[in-house]
Design a protein around this motif. Structure first.
Motif, PDB file in Angstrom:
ATOM      1  N   ASP A 164       0.587  -1.139   0.234  1.00 44.97           N
ATOM      2  CA  ASP A 164       0.202   0.188  -0.484  1.00 44.97           C
ATOM      3  C   ASP A 164       1.026   1.164   0.611  1.00 44.97           C
ATOM      4  N   LEU A 165       2.134   1.295   0.854  1.00 44.68           N
ATOM      5  CA  LEU A 165       2.974   2.316   1.251  1.00 44.68           C
ATOM      6  C   LEU A 165       3.302   2.490  -0.100  1.00 44.68           C
ATOM      7  N   GLN A 166       3.206   1.687  -1.223  1.00 48.63           N
ATOM      8  CA  GLN A 166       4.662   1.711  -2.672  1.00 48.63           C
ATOM      9  C   GLN A 166       3.373   2.323  -3.940  1.00 48.63           C
ATOM     10  N   LYS A 167       1.635   1.754  -3.163  1.00 53.79           N
ATOM     11  CA  LYS A 167       1.294   2.121  -4.202  1.00 53.79           C
ATOM     12  C   LYS A 167       1.145   3.934  -3.949  1.00 53.79           C
ATOM     13  N   GLN A 168       0.559   4.514  -2.919  1.00 60.92           N
ATOM     14  CA  GLN A 168       0.732   5.664  -2.158  1.00 60.92           C
ATOM     15  C   GLN A 168       2.038   6.884  -3.134  1.00 60.92           C
ATOM     16  N   ILE A 169       3.012   5.684  -3.354  1.00 61.67           N
ATOM     17  CA  ILE A 169       4.047   6.848  -3.278  1.00 61.67           C
ATOM     18  C   ILE A 169       3.939   6.937  -4.688  1.00 61.67           C
ATOM     19  N   GLY A 170       3.496   5.386  -5.529  1.00 61.63           N
ATOM     20  CA  GLY A 170       4.000   6.269  -6.507  1.00 61.63           C
ATOM     21  C   GLY A 170       3.099   6.656  -7.402  1.00 61.63           C
ATOM     22  N   GLU A 171       1.642   7.113  -6.687  1.00 60.02           N
ATOM     23  CA  GLU A 171       0.615   7.441  -7.344  1.00 60.02           C
ATOM     24  C   GLU A 171       0.756   9.320  -6.318  1.00 60.02           C
ATOM     25  N   ASN A 172       1.296   9.143  -5.881  1.00 63.23           N
ATOM     26  CA  ASN A 172       1.997  10.890  -5.609  1.00 63.23           C
ATOM     27  C   ASN A 172       3.456  10.735  -4.656  1.00 63.23           C
ATOM     28  N   PRO A 173       4.233  10.593  -5.858  1.00 61.77           N
ATOM     29  CA  PRO A 173       5.595  10.554  -5.713  1.00 61.77           C
ATOM     30  C   PRO A 173       6.325  12.548  -5.400  1.00 61.77           C
ATOM     31  N   VAL A 174       5.955  13.462  -5.649  1.00 71.13           N
ATOM     32  CA  VAL A 174       6.164  14.569  -5.379  1.00 71.13           C
ATOM     33  C   VAL A 174       5.809  15.064  -3.868  1.00 71.13           C
ATOM     34  N   PRO A 175       4.437  15.225  -3.217  1.00 69.50           N
ATOM     35  CA  PRO A 175       4.165  15.134  -1.576  1.00 69.50           C
ATOM     36  C   PRO A 175       5.478  13.374  -1.120  1.00 69.50           C
ATOM     37  N   SER A 176       4.750  12.546  -1.309  1.00 71.21           N
ATOM     38  CA  SER A 176       6.366  11.813  -0.864  1.00 71.21           C
ATOM     39  C   SER A 176       7.450  12.131  -0.592  1.00 71.21           C
ATOM     40  N   ALA A 177       8.382  13.194  -1.902  1.00 70.66           N
ATOM     41  CA  ALA A 177       9.660  12.991  -1.327  1.00 70.66           C
ATOM     42  C   ALA A 177       9.536  13.880  -0.411  1.00 70.66           C
ATOM     43  N   LEU A 178       8.684  14.614  -0.553  1.00 71.77           N
ATOM     44  CA  LEU A 178       8.797  16.079   0.708  1.00 71.77           C
ATOM     45  C   LEU A 178       8.674  15.578   1.816  1.00 71.77           C
ATOM     46  N   ILE A 179       7.505  14.762   2.468  1.00 70.90           N
ATOM     47  CA  ILE A 179       7.325  13.958   3.942  1.00 70.90           C
ATOM     48  C   ILE A 179       9.169  13.425   3.722  1.00 70.90           C
ATOM     49  N   ALA A 180       9.522  12.568   2.944  1.00 67.07           N
ATOM     50  CA  ALA A 180      10.430  11.770   3.564  1.00 67.07           C
ATOM     51  C   ALA A 180      11.603  13.096   3.788  1.00 67.07           C
ATOM     52  N   PHE A 181      11.680  13.689   2.581  1.00 66.35           N
ATOM     53  CA  PHE A 181      12.563  14.797   3.182  1.00 66.35           C
ATOM     54  C   PHE A 181      12.420  15.489   4.898  1.00 66.35           C
ATOM     55  N   GLY A 182      11.274  15.499   5.108  1.00 71.93           N
ATOM     56  CA  GLY A 182      10.894  16.385   6.659  1.00 71.93           C
ATOM     57  C   GLY A 182      11.035  15.027   7.070  1.00 71.93           C
ATOM     58  N   ILE A 183      10.788  14.244   7.562  1.00 73.12           N
ATOM     59  CA  ILE A 183      10.848  13.021   8.100  1.00 73.12           C
ATOM     60  C   ILE A 183      12.499  13.291   8.591  1.00 73.12           C
ATOM     61  N   GLY A 184      13.329  13.088   7.252  1.00 74.77           N
ATOM     62  CA  GLY A 184      15.195  12.782   7.571  1.00 74.77           C
ATOM     63  C   GLY A 184      15.780  14.469   8.268  1.00 74.77           C
ATOM     64  N   PHE A 185      14.882  15.116   7.596  1.00 71.96           N
ATOM     65  CA  PHE A 185      15.385  16.606   8.691  1.00 71.96           C
ATOM     66  C   PHE A 185      15.281  16.255  10.108  1.00 71.96           C
ATOM     67  N   LEU A 186      13.827  15.817  10.313  1.00 75.30           N
ATOM     68  CA  LEU A 186      13.884  15.908  11.178  1.00 75.30           C
ATOM     69  C   LEU A 186      14.124  14.803  12.538  1.00 75.30           C
ATOM     70  N   LEU A 187      14.766  13.952  11.418  1.00 75.59           N
ATOM     71  CA  LEU A 187      15.626  13.231  12.411  1.00 75.59           C
ATOM     72  C   LEU A 187      16.785  13.493  12.199  1.00 75.59           C
ATOM     73  N   GLY A 188      17.167  13.972  11.376  1.00 74.76           N
ATOM     74  CA  GLY A 188      18.892  14.779  11.880  1.00 74.76           C
ATOM     75  C   GLY A 188      18.742  15.585  12.779  1.00 74.76           C
ATOM     76  N   ARG A 189      18.064  16.508  13.097  1.00 74.81           N
ATOM     77  CA  ARG A 189      18.596  17.573  13.822  1.00 74.81           C
ATOM     78  C   ARG A 189      18.560  16.690  15.212  1.00 74.81           C
ATOM     79  N   VAL A 190      17.140  15.219  15.208  1.00 72.46           N
ATOM     80  CA  VAL A 190      16.809  14.598  17.059  1.00 72.46           C
ATOM     81  C   VAL A 190      18.282  14.512  16.799  1.00 72.46           C
ATOM     82  N   PHE A 191      18.718  13.586  16.260  1.00 70.97           N
ATOM     83  CA  PHE A 191      20.456  13.168  16.661  1.00 70.97           C
ATOM     84  C   PHE A 191      21.802  13.448  16.688  1.00 70.97           C
ATOM     85  N   THR A 192      21.417  14.791  15.599  1.00 76.23           N
ATOM     86  CA  THR A 192      22.555  15.873  15.892  1.00 76.23           C
ATOM     87  C   THR A 192      23.138  16.682  17.096  1.00 76.23           C
ATOM     88  N   ARG A 193      21.790  16.852  18.100  1.00 78.98           N
ATOM     89  CA  ARG A 193      21.508  17.082  19.571  1.00 78.98           C
ATOM     90  C   ARG A 193      22.797  16.707  20.753  1.00 78.98           C
TER      91      ARG A 193
END
Length: 89
Positions: free
Chosen positions: A60-89
């Motif tokens: 289901d996740l792969q299907k959603q990513i395939g149907e909405n690639p740009v929002p999926s990429a933005l969400i992945a970037f946001g999650i990665g950014f937040l995780l990076g901020r959490v782990f650098t502190r």
């Protein structure tokens, strides 16, 4: 002679008791093996069900990513950014 007969009778009683205990032990082993087999089978079925649910969710996740690639990429970037901020502190 009577003492020998008493000893023989005691030995026969002990042998009968050993045979009864051996039989009871074998029955207990069989019962435990059957119970353990049922538990293992139940655990295997539960693991297979969890695996199937995981695969369905991943599909289901792969299907959603395939149907909405740009929002999926933005969400992945946001999650990665937040995780990076959490782990650098």
């Amino acid at each position: 002679m009577a003492e020998k007969n008493a000893t023989t009778a005691e030995i026969a009683e002990l042998q009968a008791e050993v045979e009864r205990l051996t039989k009871a032990l074998e029955e207990a082993r069989t019962a435990i093996a059957e119970d353990t087999g049922a538990e293992v089978h139940g655990a295997r079925e539960a693991a297979e069900e969890i695996g199937e649910r995981f695969q369905e969710g991943l599909s289901d996740l792969q299907k959603q990513i395939g149907e909405n690639p740009v929002p999926s990429a933005l969400i992945a970037f946001g999650i990665g950014f937040l995780l990076g901020r959490v782990f650098t502190r």
